[in-house]
Design a protein around this motif. Structure first.
Motif, PDB file in Angstrom:
ATOM      1  N   UNK B  97     119.410 168.433 144.923  1.00 25.29           N
ATOM      2  CA  UNK B  97     119.028 169.587 144.320  1.00 25.29           C
ATOM      3  C   UNK B  97     117.983 170.064 143.949  1.00 25.29           C
ATOM      4  N   UNK B  98     116.255 169.785 144.669  1.00 24.40           N
ATOM      5  CA  UNK B  98     114.772 170.206 144.621  1.00 24.40           C
ATOM      6  C   UNK B  98     115.195 171.307 145.996  1.00 24.40           C
ATOM      7  N   UNK B  99     116.145 171.375 146.997  1.00 24.18           N
ATOM      8  CA  UNK B  99     115.721 171.848 148.093  1.00 24.18           C
ATOM      9  C   UNK B  99     116.928 172.831 148.151  1.00 24.18           C
ATOM     10  N   UNK B 100     115.993 173.901 149.496  1.00 23.40           N
ATOM     11  CA  UNK B 100     116.927 174.442 149.639  1.00 23.40           C
ATOM     12  C   UNK B 100     117.994 173.547 151.060  1.00 23.40           C
ATOM     13  N   UNK B 101     119.016 174.455 151.103  1.00 22.98           N
ATOM     14  CA  UNK B 101     120.224 174.168 151.712  1.00 22.98           C
ATOM     15  C   UNK B 101     119.687 173.718 153.115  1.00 22.98           C
ATOM     16  N   UNK B 102     118.680 174.541 153.848  1.00 21.82           N
ATOM     17  CA  UNK B 102     117.937 174.737 154.778  1.00 21.82           C
ATOM     18  C   UNK B 102     117.144 173.235 155.089  1.00 21.82           C
ATOM     19  N   UNK B 103     116.475 173.033 154.242  1.00 17.39           N
ATOM     20  CA  UNK B 103     115.447 171.710 153.760  1.00 17.39           C
ATOM     21  C   UNK B 103     116.488 170.421 153.642  1.00 17.39           C
ATOM     22  N   UNK B 104     117.240 170.900 152.835  1.00 17.81           N
ATOM     23  CA  UNK B 104     118.211 169.263 153.147  1.00 17.81           C
ATOM     24  C   UNK B 104     118.015 168.705 154.639  1.00 17.81           C
ATOM     25  N   UNK B 105     118.684 169.840 155.510  1.00 21.99           N
ATOM     26  CA  UNK B 105     118.878 169.713 156.718  1.00 21.99           C
ATOM     27  C   UNK B 105     117.835 169.087 157.603  1.00 21.99           C
ATOM     28  N   UNK B 106     116.539 169.407 157.186  1.00 24.12           N
ATOM     29  CA  UNK B 106     115.544 169.440 157.662  1.00 24.12           C
ATOM     30  C   UNK B 106     114.682 167.978 157.686  1.00 24.12           C
ATOM     31  N   UNK B 107     114.522 167.631 156.319  1.00 24.83           N
ATOM     32  CA  UNK B 107     113.834 166.423 155.911  1.00 24.83           C
ATOM     33  C   UNK B 107     114.466 165.287 156.066  1.00 24.83           C
ATOM     34  N   UNK B 108     114.846 164.583 156.700  1.00 24.95           N
ATOM     35  CA  UNK B 108     115.076 163.905 157.222  1.00 24.95           C
ATOM     36  C   UNK B 108     114.413 163.507 158.856  1.00 24.95           C
ATOM     37  N   UNK B 109     115.279 165.165 159.327  1.00 22.40           N
ATOM     38  CA  UNK B 109     114.950 165.118 160.665  1.00 22.40           C
ATOM     39  C   UNK B 109     112.912 164.455 160.645  1.00 22.40           C
ATOM     40  N   UNK B 110     112.815 165.687 160.132  1.00 27.09           N
ATOM     41  CA  UNK B 110     111.520 165.483 160.412  1.00 27.09           C
ATOM     42  C   UNK B 110     110.756 164.446 160.112  1.00 27.09           C
ATOM     43  N   UNK B 111     110.923 163.686 158.502  1.00 27.34           N
ATOM     44  CA  UNK B 111     110.498 162.217 157.479  1.00 27.34           C
ATOM     45  C   UNK B 111     110.689 161.426 158.781  1.00 27.34           C
ATOM     46  N   UNK B 112     112.230 161.148 159.367  1.00 23.95           N
ATOM     47  CA  UNK B 112     112.511 159.466 160.136  1.00 23.95           C
ATOM     48  C   UNK B 112     112.077 159.527 161.442  1.00 23.95           C
ATOM     49  N   UNK B 113     112.607 161.508 161.983  1.00 24.68           N
ATOM     50  CA  UNK B 113     113.136 161.186 163.763  1.00 24.68           C
ATOM     51  C   UNK B 113     111.638 162.109 164.129  1.00 24.68           C
ATOM     52  N   UNK B 114     110.827 162.372 162.300  1.00 21.43           N
ATOM     53  CA  UNK B 114     109.147 163.118 163.608  1.00 21.43           C
ATOM     54  C   UNK B 114     109.446 164.116 163.986  1.00 21.43           C
ATOM     55  N   UNK B 115     110.119 165.045 163.914  1.00 25.50           N
ATOM     56  CA  UNK B 115     110.346 166.001 164.465  1.00 25.50           C
ATOM     57  C   UNK B 115     109.051 167.570 163.574  1.00 25.50           C
ATOM     58  N   UNK B 116     109.034 167.881 165.072  1.00 24.50           N
ATOM     59  CA  UNK B 116     108.384 168.769 164.520  1.00 24.50           C
ATOM     60  C   UNK B 116     108.803 169.989 163.335  1.00 24.50           C
ATOM     61  N   UNK B 117     107.982 171.110 162.307  1.00 27.52           N
ATOM     62  CA  UNK B 117     108.737 171.423 161.423  1.00 27.52           C
ATOM     63  C   UNK B 117     109.677 173.111 161.881  1.00 27.52           C
TER      64      UNK B 117
END
Lengths: 286, 249
Positions: B97-117
């Protein structure tokens, strides 16, 4: 008093059975007791106003000359030091509290009992005793010299951080526990580690949940910095209460304490107002 | 399953007890790659627990879970690595709930898969577009309807490029008029060849979209087979009774 619905329920009305007519008598009774309370209050106020020695009170508590003499030092030294003590103690308290909250929720028993012991001790001890123990005795007993930070000795900051940390640990723990389990499951199902889930999902939400009690702790801490008045400090290291106390003793006048009190209120009242604002915004976002 | 390939998901004698309450009493089930399997059954039959055992959000008390032939119930298994490949969608959405829709979708990509912003946001925007919510990227979950939230949750799972998706009663918490949009997204996913294990009450979806339907009752698989057979010609009295109750209203 002149509620139209009350007027309509008069004697002649056929629609209201006798049994229900007691409502009017109840309203009359509550009005009478309210009038009695107002009268009593007015009498007490009048008695105080008539008997008080206003000239003496004005001179001893609201003395303009003495109040003016306090400036600018009361702001540039005293209030500034109070704010510095508060900000650093709160920061220290939050860091310590967060660490202890996480240890308290750890699956490792030793960590849990360590955190529980710390919390028990520093919540159970009077803050004043901790301040004397850490800020006053430690330098003497162990020869440790606390460095100064923004012009104030760090001994008091360490002591207040220890006290605040114990309270904040419990507040933060309750916040972490209030984050729905589904949040952790969602994060873990995406492959996020336990640590990353805590850092990116749980803790940010926990802090949003506890903003009101957290700000409350900040206000309490701001007031508790007055306990540092017990530590002997140099003129430039005095916080508000110590500063006001010295001025009062010097002038045999209560005005410096009234001025200091007003400054405390100028800081604390907007802070509590801010809490309710944040609370509202928070509710909208969740 | 018949052509000899390794199942994407395989459960062998899966058991789960909560205290003395045995919820799963030995489940054997295989989901082939690109297959869509629906699990139906009354509430309390153990179907959600089964699904949650597949990525070990629920710890099985017995039996094995194999993902692409790998035993993820092995004590040395790194679950965080396994879960990257298994998308999961929850009944209560569980968006952050504390993240916007796009940030919901990008969080694990960046934290887990190490993708760039930048890369994560490109993928995220693409996934939101895929579920029809490209224009909602900047909205917080609380500003979205239930159906929109669930579609963002699907996008969040898809952004990890999962090999398979688990749906845990994904439409049960939605207002009736919002169910359709979510089911549409799920149907498209199925047609694109996603391996899906779906716990659902939507009989229409089970009948039209799934390759295989499993009926669970009291912790065991009571009946399973192709949807037309299971839903059209139930053999056991329990399933007949269940279908009557579900389809009556």
């Amino acid at each position: 008093m002149t509620d139209p619905t009350v007027e309509r329920l008069g004697e002649g009305e056929e629609t209201l059975p006798e049994l229900y007519r007691s409502g009017r008598a109840k309203q009359r009774r509550s009005r009478n007791s309210r009038i009695a309370a107002y009268t009593l209050g007015a009498l007490i106020v009048a008695a105080v106003v008539v008997t008080a020695d206003w000239e003496r009170i004005g001179d001893k508590y609201f003395n303009g000359q003495i109040a003016r003499d306090m400036f600018p030092d009361v702001i540039t030294i005293a209030a500034k030091n109070t704010v510095v003590y508060t900000v650093f103690s709160f920061t220290g308290g939050v860091v310590l509290g967060l660490s202890m909250a996480l240890l308290r929720l750890s699956s490792i028993r030793v960590y849990r009992s360590f955190a529980a012991t710390y919390i028990d001790i520093f919540r159970g001890l009077p803050a004043l005793l901790t301040i004397i123990l850490v800020g006053f005795m430690t330098p003497i007993a162990l020869g440790i010299h606390f460095p100064t930070l923004f012009g104030v000795p760090t001994g008091g900051i360490v002591a207040l951080s220890l006290v605040a940390g114990a309270y904040l640990a419990e507040t933060i723990r309750s916040g972490i526990e209030a984050v729905p389990k589904g949040q952790v499951e969602a994060a873990r199902s995406l492959g996020m580690t336990h640590a990353k889930t805590l850092r990116k999902v749980v803790i940010p939400q926990a802090f949003r949940i506890i903003i009101p009690p957290l700000t409350n702790e900040l206000v309490l801490l701001l007031k508790d910095t007055s306990l540092l008045a017990i530590l002997g400090v140099t003129i430039t290291q005095k916080e508000l209460t110590k500063f006001a106390q010295s001025e009062s003793s010097r002038t045999f006048n209560g005005t410096p304490l009234v001025v200091a009190g007003a400054i405390y209120l100028i800081i604390t009242i907007p802070l509590t107002r801010l809490v309710s604002q944040l609370e509202k915004r928070n509710k909208a976002m969740r | 399953m018949t052509d000899g390939t390794t199942p994407a998901i395989e459960l062998r004698d899966l058991r789960k007890s909560f205290g003395s309450n045995e919820v799963l009493k030995g489940i054997d089930l295989a989901v082939a790659p690109k297959q869509v399997v629906c699990v139906i059954g009354a509430s309390g039959s153990g179907k959600s627990t089964l699904l949650r055992c597949v990525n070990r959000l629920e710890e099985p008390t017995g039996g094995q879970v194999l993902i692409d032939g790998i035993d993820i119930t092995h004590p040395d298994c790194d679950l965080d690595l396994v879960r990257r490949h298994i998308g999961m969608v929850f009944q209560q959405f569980n968006l952050f709930p504390h993240l916007k829709a796009l940030d919901n979708v990008t969080l694990a990509q960046r934290e887990v898969l190490g993708r760039s912003k930048q890369e994560a946001e490109e993928v995220g925007q693409e996934m939101l577009d895929r579920v029809g919510l490209a224009e909602k990227a900047g909205s917080y979950p609380s500003q979205l309807s239930g159906g929109q939230q669930q579609r963002v949750a699907i996008a969040r799972a898809l952004a990890m490029n999962p090999e398979m998706m688990l749906f845990d009663e994904a439409t049960s918490a939605l207002d009736p008029e919002l169910v359709g949009d979510v089911l549409d997204v799920m149907r498209t996913l199925a047609s694109e060849g996603m391996t899906m294990l779906v716990v659902t009450h939507e009989m229409g979806f089970a009948r039209r979209v799934s390759d295989h339907v499993v009926f669970m009752d009291q912790g065991v698989i009571c009946e399973q087979g192709p949807p037309d057979q299971v839903l059209g010609n139930p053999q056991t009295p329990r399933l007949q009774q269940f279908l009557e109750q579900v389809l009556e209203h």
